[in-house]
Design a protein around this motif. Structure first.
Motif, PDB file in Angstrom:
ATOM      1  N   ALA A  25      -4.730  -2.029  11.713  1.00  0.00           N
ATOM      2  CA  ALA A  25      -5.522  -2.124  10.562  1.00  0.00           C
ATOM      3  C   ALA A  25      -6.100  -3.292   9.936  1.00  0.00           C
ATOM      4  O   ALA A  25      -7.308  -3.466   9.281  1.00  0.00           O
ATOM      5  CB  ALA A  25      -4.923  -1.177   9.640  1.00  0.00           C
ATOM      6  N   LEU A  26      -5.185  -4.289   9.859  1.00  0.00           N
ATOM      7  CA  LEU A  26      -5.493  -5.663   9.282  1.00  0.00           C
ATOM      8  C   LEU A  26      -6.653  -6.350  10.506  1.00  0.00           C
ATOM      9  O   LEU A  26      -7.668  -6.794   9.873  1.00  0.00           O
ATOM     10  CB  LEU A  26      -4.477  -6.596   9.152  1.00  0.00           C
ATOM     11  CG  LEU A  26      -3.269  -6.186   8.014  1.00  0.00           C
ATOM     12  CD1 LEU A  26      -2.223  -6.934   8.334  1.00  0.00           C
ATOM     13  CD2 LEU A  26      -4.116  -6.617   6.755  1.00  0.00           C
ATOM     14  N   ARG A  27      -6.472  -6.294  11.759  1.00  0.00           N
ATOM     15  CA  ARG A  27      -7.417  -6.793  12.509  1.00  0.00           C
ATOM     16  C   ARG A  27      -8.868  -6.116  12.400  1.00  0.00           C
ATOM     17  O   ARG A  27      -9.914  -6.772  12.562  1.00  0.00           O
ATOM     18  CB  ARG A  27      -6.915  -6.418  14.123  1.00  0.00           C
ATOM     19  CG  ARG A  27      -5.823  -7.787  14.153  1.00  0.00           C
ATOM     20  CD  ARG A  27      -5.597  -7.624  15.950  1.00  0.00           C
ATOM     21  NE  ARG A  27      -4.436  -8.711  15.899  1.00  0.00           N
ATOM     22  CZ  ARG A  27      -3.114  -8.282  15.920  1.00  0.00           C
ATOM     23  NH1 ARG A  27      -2.596  -7.070  15.755  1.00  0.00           N
ATOM     24  NH2 ARG A  27      -2.378  -9.305  16.022  1.00  0.00           N
ATOM     25  N   LEU A  28      -8.825  -4.651  12.320  1.00  0.00           N
ATOM     26  CA  LEU A  28     -10.098  -4.185  12.177  1.00  0.00           C
ATOM     27  C   LEU A  28     -10.750  -3.947  10.884  1.00  0.00           C
ATOM     28  O   LEU A  28     -11.924  -3.509  10.628  1.00  0.00           O
ATOM     29  CB  LEU A  28      -9.856  -2.470  12.740  1.00  0.00           C
ATOM     30  CG  LEU A  28      -9.316  -2.541  14.067  1.00  0.00           C
ATOM     31  CD1 LEU A  28      -9.220  -0.977  14.678  1.00  0.00           C
ATOM     32  CD2 LEU A  28     -10.443  -3.057  14.942  1.00  0.00           C
ATOM     33  N   GLY A  74       4.429  -1.686  -5.778  1.00  0.00           N
ATOM     34  CA  GLY A  74       4.236  -1.238  -4.539  1.00  0.00           C
ATOM     35  C   GLY A  74       4.027  -2.496  -3.738  1.00  0.00           C
ATOM     36  O   GLY A  74       4.813  -3.512  -4.064  1.00  0.00           O
ATOM     37  N   THR A  75       3.636  -2.277  -2.404  1.00  0.00           N
ATOM     38  CA  THR A  75       3.649  -3.339  -1.476  1.00  0.00           C
ATOM     39  C   THR A  75       2.106  -3.677  -1.259  1.00  0.00           C
ATOM     40  O   THR A  75       1.247  -2.651  -0.921  1.00  0.00           O
ATOM     41  CB  THR A  75       4.368  -2.997  -0.171  1.00  0.00           C
ATOM     42  OG1 THR A  75       5.715  -2.816  -0.496  1.00  0.00           O
ATOM     43  CG2 THR A  75       4.204  -4.190   0.897  1.00  0.00           C
ATOM     44  N   PHE A  76       1.831  -4.989  -1.283  1.00  0.00           N
ATOM     45  CA  PHE A  76       0.229  -5.205  -1.196  1.00  0.00           C
ATOM     46  C   PHE A  76       0.054  -6.167   0.170  1.00  0.00           C
ATOM     47  O   PHE A  76       0.784  -7.023   0.473  1.00  0.00           O
ATOM     48  CB  PHE A  76      -0.132  -5.832  -2.363  1.00  0.00           C
ATOM     49  CG  PHE A  76      -0.198  -4.981  -3.455  1.00  0.00           C
ATOM     50  CD1 PHE A  76      -1.236  -4.342  -3.996  1.00  0.00           C
ATOM     51  CD2 PHE A  76       1.036  -4.638  -4.128  1.00  0.00           C
ATOM     52  CE1 PHE A  76      -1.256  -3.410  -4.986  1.00  0.00           C
ATOM     53  CE2 PHE A  76       0.919  -3.481  -5.354  1.00  0.00           C
ATOM     54  CZ  PHE A  76      -0.088  -3.186  -5.705  1.00  0.00           C
ATOM     55  N   VAL A  77      -1.177  -6.062   0.540  1.00  0.00           N
ATOM     56  CA  VAL A  77      -1.432  -6.912   1.678  1.00  0.00           C
ATOM     57  C   VAL A  77      -1.905  -8.285   1.299  1.00  0.00           C
ATOM     58  O   VAL A  77      -2.726  -8.368   0.121  1.00  0.00           O
ATOM     59  CB  VAL A  77      -2.771  -6.388   2.252  1.00  0.00           C
ATOM     60  CG1 VAL A  77      -3.506  -7.292   3.480  1.00  0.00           C
ATOM     61  CG2 VAL A  77      -2.546  -5.061   3.078  1.00  0.00           C
ATOM     62  N   THR A  78      -1.406  -9.258   1.764  1.00  0.00           N
ATOM     63  CA  THR A  78      -1.732 -10.917   1.207  1.00  0.00           C
ATOM     64  C   THR A  78      -2.567 -11.478   2.270  1.00  0.00           C
ATOM     65  O   THR A  78      -3.245 -12.481   1.789  1.00  0.00           O
ATOM     66  CB  THR A  78      -0.180 -11.463   1.085  1.00  0.00           C
ATOM     67  OG1 THR A  78       0.480 -11.520   2.653  1.00  0.00           O
ATOM     68  CG2 THR A  78       0.665 -11.137   0.241  1.00  0.00           C
ATOM     69  N   ARG A  79      -2.587 -11.082   3.361  1.00  0.00           N
ATOM     70  CA  ARG A  79      -3.658 -11.759   4.283  1.00  0.00           C
ATOM     71  C   ARG A  79      -3.999 -10.901   5.349  1.00  0.00           C
ATOM     72  O   ARG A  79      -3.488 -10.018   5.593  1.00  0.00           O
ATOM     73  CB  ARG A  79      -2.946 -13.203   5.063  1.00  0.00           C
ATOM     74  CG  ARG A  79      -2.442 -13.199   6.328  1.00  0.00           C
ATOM     75  CD  ARG A  79      -1.777 -14.548   6.431  1.00  0.00           C
ATOM     76  NE  ARG A  79      -0.873 -14.216   7.405  1.00  0.00           N
ATOM     77  CZ  ARG A  79      -0.779 -14.343   8.594  1.00  0.00           C
ATOM     78  NH1 ARG A  79      -1.938 -14.641   9.313  1.00  0.00           N
ATOM     79  NH2 ARG A  79       0.215 -14.035   9.476  1.00  0.00           N
TER      80      ARG A  79
END
Length: 154
Positions: A25-28, A74-79
């Motif tokens: 999901a991060l790559r796309l 919660g847990t959050f995307v950092t990069r």
């Protein structure tokens, strides 16, 4: 928002499946920095897996520097891992979607397509490592493959 899918017959550990799905999901570009991952409770309710499995996956993602937990939030995307060449509107992706459509029209199933892609990736990796130059150009007939015959050595 990402929706996790767990394949209990894949032979891949469940937490690794979650990690892999987040990375994809991060790559796309489905997930971007600042996005919140589903709570462990929400993942458990959707997939019927152990909460510790979800937490293990999230800890692995944190260890890799991809997410950060924020107590009470919660847990959050950092990069991000996305690249413009893989975006939904990129020419490369459009070509790949077209190729997959042709493969399906030719009667190939998902596993056949995946096998072809894996073989193509391996072939491309070998070609990238092949020696280049006048005496051993990659793909040149006989390059680095012929040994002198007995007559040549006597």
């Amino acid at each position: 928002m990402i929706e996790f899918q767990v394949d209990r017959h894949s032979g891949v550990a469940t937490y690794l499946q979650l990690v892999s799905q987040v990375k994809q999901a991060l790559r796309l570009g489905v997930l971007e920095p600042g996005d919140r991952l589903p709570t462990a409770r929400a993942v458990v309710e959707a997939t019927a897996i152990n909460p510790n499995t979800v937490l293990k996956a999230y800890r692995e993602l944190e260890r890799e520097g991809l997410v950060e937990p924020r107590p009470g939030q919660g847990t959050f995307v950092t990069r991000s891992l996305s690249r413009p060449e893989a975006a939904a509107d990129s020419p490369l992706r459009a070509d790949l979607v077209d190729w997959v459509g042709r493969a399906h029209a030719a009667g190939l199933g998902r596993e056949d397509v995946l096998a072809l892609v894996e073989a193509a990736l391996a072939q491309a990796a070998r070609a990238a490592q092949a020696p280049l130059g006048p005496a051993g150009a990659a793909g040149a007939p006989g390059a680095d493959t012929q040994r002198p015959s007995r007559e040549d050595t006597t």
